[in-house]
Design a protein around this motif. Structure first.
Motif, short mmCIF file in Angstrom:
data_model
loop_
_atom_site.label_atom_id
_atom_site.label_comp_id
_atom_site.label_asym_id
_atom_site.label_seq_id
_atom_site.Cartn_x
_atom_site.Cartn_y
_atom_site.Cartn_z
N ALA A 107 -16.75 15.11 8.60
CA ALA A 107 -16.06 14.82 9.06
C ALA A 107 -14.35 16.19 9.26
N ILE A 108 -14.52 16.49 10.74
CA ILE A 108 -13.87 17.54 10.23
C ILE A 108 -11.90 16.94 10.72
N PRO A 109 -11.12 17.56 9.91
CA PRO A 109 -10.02 17.31 9.78
C PRO A 109 -9.30 17.09 11.01
N ASP A 110 -7.86 16.43 10.46
CA ASP A 110 -7.07 16.03 12.36
C ASP A 110 -6.24 17.11 11.92
N GLU A 111 -6.80 18.07 13.42
CA GLU A 111 -5.89 19.07 13.84
C GLU A 111 -3.84 18.62 13.50
N ARG A 112 -3.72 17.83 13.72
CA ARG A 112 -1.60 17.97 13.49
C ARG A 112 -1.62 18.28 12.21
N ARG A 113 -2.30 17.59 11.64
CA ARG A 113 -2.40 18.14 9.55
C ARG A 113 -2.12 18.93 9.00
N LEU A 114 -3.42 19.60 9.80
CA LEU A 114 -4.18 21.09 9.71
C LEU A 114 -3.00 22.05 10.36
N ARG A 115 -2.06 21.46 11.42
CA ARG A 115 -0.81 22.91 11.62
C ARG A 115 0.39 22.04 11.06
N PRO B 220 0.92 -1.02 0.35
CA PRO B 220 0.05 0.46 0.39
C PRO B 220 0.92 0.95 0.06
N PRO B 221 0.43 2.34 -0.69
CA PRO B 221 1.50 3.36 -0.80
C PRO B 221 1.39 3.78 1.02
N THR B 222 2.66 4.45 0.83
CA THR B 222 3.00 5.08 2.71
C THR B 222 2.74 6.37 2.19
N GLY B 223 2.10 6.98 1.38
CA GLY B 223 2.21 8.35 1.08
C GLY B 223 0.08 8.79 1.56
N ARG B 224 0.14 9.29 2.72
CA ARG B 224 -1.46 9.19 2.96
C ARG B 224 -1.51 10.71 2.30
N PRO B 225 -3.00 10.52 2.21
CA PRO B 225 -3.56 11.93 1.68
C PRO B 225 -3.59 13.15 2.72
N LEU B 226 -3.70 14.40 2.77
CA LEU B 226 -4.22 15.38 3.85
C LEU B 226 -4.50 14.62 5.08
N ILE B 227 -6.16 14.59 4.89
CA ILE B 227 -7.54 14.42 6.41
C ILE B 227 -8.05 12.80 5.69
#
Length: 169
Positions: A67-75, A54-61
């Motif tokens: 759903a509210i996006p992940d705060e760590r990725r937004l930061r 499976p690809p190692t890079g994930r989409p941003l969120i």
């Protein structure tokens, strides 16, 4: 007077281990796995097809729609945009997280944040004005003064893409 000295022991001859690999009849029994053959100077390739990883890079969120996006990725995105606006990172490094228009605007804006040290994005403040849209802002510490960075993200399929950004001059 000193006691008489003992004679030093003579070197003894010890058997050396075999320098050649064992012959087929010298190999261990079938129940004990044999060592793989020694290969030097070549690549050990498996000729059997392998299932793709499976690809190692994930989409941003990731998340369900709405759903509210992940705060760590937004930061992390805010940190990357702040570094680009301070001239410490190339704009192409976040091109996969921005729309074409936002990428062009980021490239065109150039160095807006002047600071002696690298900027550091603080905690992200997130709001969701409508389904599939997230607006966030973060205070960016630049050493001598702080700035505010605002980003607007929209959900496109399973990814969130930054469509607009704004910062204080």
């Amino acid at each position: 007077m000193s006691p008489p000295r003992r004679p030093a022991p003579l070197p003894r001859i010890a058997p050396s281990p075999a320098a050649e690999p064992p012959y087929d009849e010298d190999r261990p029994a079938a129940d004990i796995p044999a060592m793989p053959p020694y290969v030097q100077g070549t690549l050990a390739l498996s000729l059997e097809p392998e299932t793709p990883a499976p690809p190692t890079g994930r989409p941003l969120i990731w998340g369900p729609p709405g759903a509210i996006p992940d705060e760590r990725r937004l930061r992390a995105l805010a940190q990357a945009v702040a570094e680009i606006l301070s001239g410490r990172r190339p704009p192409a490094s976040v091109s996969c997280h921005l729309t074409g228009r936002a990428q062009a605007e980021l490239t065109r804006s150039g160095k807006i944040i002047n600071s002696a040290r690298p900027p550091r994005a603080g905690r992200a403040h997130i709001s969701q004005p409508e389904d599939g849209v997230v607006e966030m802002c973060a205070v960016v510490d630049c050493g001598d003064r702080s700035r505010v960075l605002a980003l607007r993200l929209e959900r496109r399929g399973v990814r969130w893409l930054c469509t607009e950004f704004e910062t204080t001059p």
